[in-house]
Design an enzyme around this catalytic site. Structure first.
Site, mmCIF file in Angstrom:
data_model
loop_
_atom_site.group_PDB
_atom_site.id
_atom_site.type_symbol
_atom_site.label_atom_id
_atom_site.label_comp_id
_atom_site.label_asym_id
_atom_site.label_seq_id
_atom_site.Cartn_x
_atom_site.Cartn_y
_atom_site.Cartn_z
ATOM 1 N N CYS A 134 41.500 37.063 37.239
ATOM 2 C CA CYS A 134 42.962 37.235 37.139
ATOM 3 C C CYS A 134 43.661 35.892 37.007
ATOM 4 C CB CYS A 134 43.485 37.991 38.352
ATOM 5 S SG CYS A 134 45.271 38.227 38.301
ATOM 6 N N CYS A 137 47.002 35.577 38.796
ATOM 7 C CA CYS A 137 46.869 35.382 40.248
ATOM 8 C C CYS A 137 46.430 33.958 40.574
ATOM 9 C CB CYS A 137 45.830 36.326 40.842
ATOM 10 S SG CYS A 137 45.846 37.988 40.214
ATOM 11 N N ASP A 138 45.472 33.441 39.823
ATOM 12 C CA ASP A 138 44.771 32.232 40.264
ATOM 13 C C ASP A 138 45.019 30.974 39.419
ATOM 14 O OD1 ASP A 138 43.652 33.755 42.283
ATOM 15 O OD2 ASP A 138 41.943 34.351 41.071
#
Ligand code: NDP
Length: 307
Positions: A134, A137-138
């Site tokens: 992701c 997200c990261d």
């Protein structure tokens, strides 16, 4: 067999939010947790973009808290898989991996989509320590770092482009010599000076040290040459598989297997609702999943009132 007002299948942010809303509406929902209770967020470490947590929150903690919140209002959880459903007659029937059957007036499907993995031996244990599925997200954690992204579709182009906001260099590794991604997405990636492509190539090994991923071995499929490459992060963007096989054709799905919804969470069967990643291949965020879970519970409540 007692007929439940609502059965919720799946416990990611969508299912748990639906559970909170349905429980607060006194619908006493029964929730089948599935094989990965808490969903994909339980595979991540810190979540920094879920509103309400100024300093971020650990994914498993967030999901654990959502579950407790739903339980506090009377939601009942079963640690079982849903193996089969019959949505062709009412009440609907939901069967579980323990062989039990449950009847329900409404069903909310929130079984999510699972990211595809390459299948390398240490990839799962390095999740959150350099391996990610992701970018949204990261990506933020890779400021001024070197990152490799695997895949040749729209997600890979979007992820690579997004990560260049933070990383100093992003390499896209694709197993072919041309991309599957749409032309505009390809062009945006080609024009980005921070992105470089490694064609006809696959990752065959991930190297790690105490702090996580430190390198990969990349094989050129045309020449057979193997190369050791330093990297701080390895992002997989090779697609998602929606968890819809248990539906066995009872709901309309799109060509990739995602449930087709309309008017928010409605499916082609009145009284059956879908929310979260199982019906969303575009946003795939915890917060959008949670929002659609709320919609599904409200629609289920109104459906029950009307019948
Ligand atoms: P896709 O299935 O479109 O692409 C997956 C990519 O990963 C392909 O290039 C595929 O290679 C590669 N791949 C698959 N398995 C492996 C493997 N084991 N090893 C190496 N490479 C592998 O998935 P996406 O997630 O990119 O897109 C899904 C859908 O979502 C698409 O319809 C896409 O258009 C849409 N989408 C739209 C966006 C937008 O419009 N902004 C953004 C993101 C997605 P190969 O090409 O060789 O098959």
């Amino acid at each position: 067999m007692e007929t439940r007002k609502v059965i919720i299948i799946g416990t990611g942010p969508a299912g748990l939010t639906a559970a909170i809303y349905a429980a607060r509406a006194d619908l006493k929902p029964l929730i089948l947790e599935g094989h990965e209770p808490g969903g994909q967020l339980t595979l991540t470490t810190e979540v920094e973009n879920f509103p309400g947590f100024e300093h971020g929150v650990m994914g498993p903690e967030l999901m654990g808290t959502m579950k407790k919140q739903a339980a506090r209002f009377g939601a009942e959880f079963l640690q079982v898989m849903c193996t089969d459903v019959d949505l062709s007659k009412r009440p609907f029937t939901v069967k579980t991996s323990t062989g039990q059957s449950y009847a329900a007036d409404t069903v909310i499907v929130s079984t999510g989509a699972s990211a595809k993995w390459l299948g390398l031996p240490n990839e799962k244990e390095l999740t959150g320590r350099g391996v990610s599925t992701c970018a949204t997200c990261d990506g933020f954690f890779y400021r001024d770092k070197v990152v490799h992204v695997v895949g040749g579709g729209d997600t890979a182009m979007e992820d690579a482009t997004f990560i260049t906001k933070f990383a100093k260099k992003v390499y896209v590794i694709h197993r072919k010599d041309s991309l599957r991604a749409s032309k505009p997405m390809q062009e945006r990636a080609f024009k980005n000076p921070k992105i470089e492509f490694l064609w006809d190539s696959v990752v065959t090994e991930i190297k790690s040290n105490d702090s996580g991923v430190c390198g990969i071995v990349v094989e050129n499929l045309k020449t057979g040459a193997k190369e050791n490459r330093d990297t701080d992060g390895l992002f997989y963007a090779i697609g998602h598989t929606p968890n819809t096989s248990f539906l066995k054709g009872q709901l309309h799905l799109d060509e990739h297997g995602f449930i087709r919804t309309h008017s928010g969470p409605e499916t082609n069967v009145p009284g059956v609702f879908a929310c979260g990643d199982v019906q969303d291949s575009y946003y795939r965020q915890a917060i959008t999943a949670a929002g659609s879970g709320c919609q599904a519970a409200i629609k289920a409540e109104r459906y029950l009132e009307g019948h």
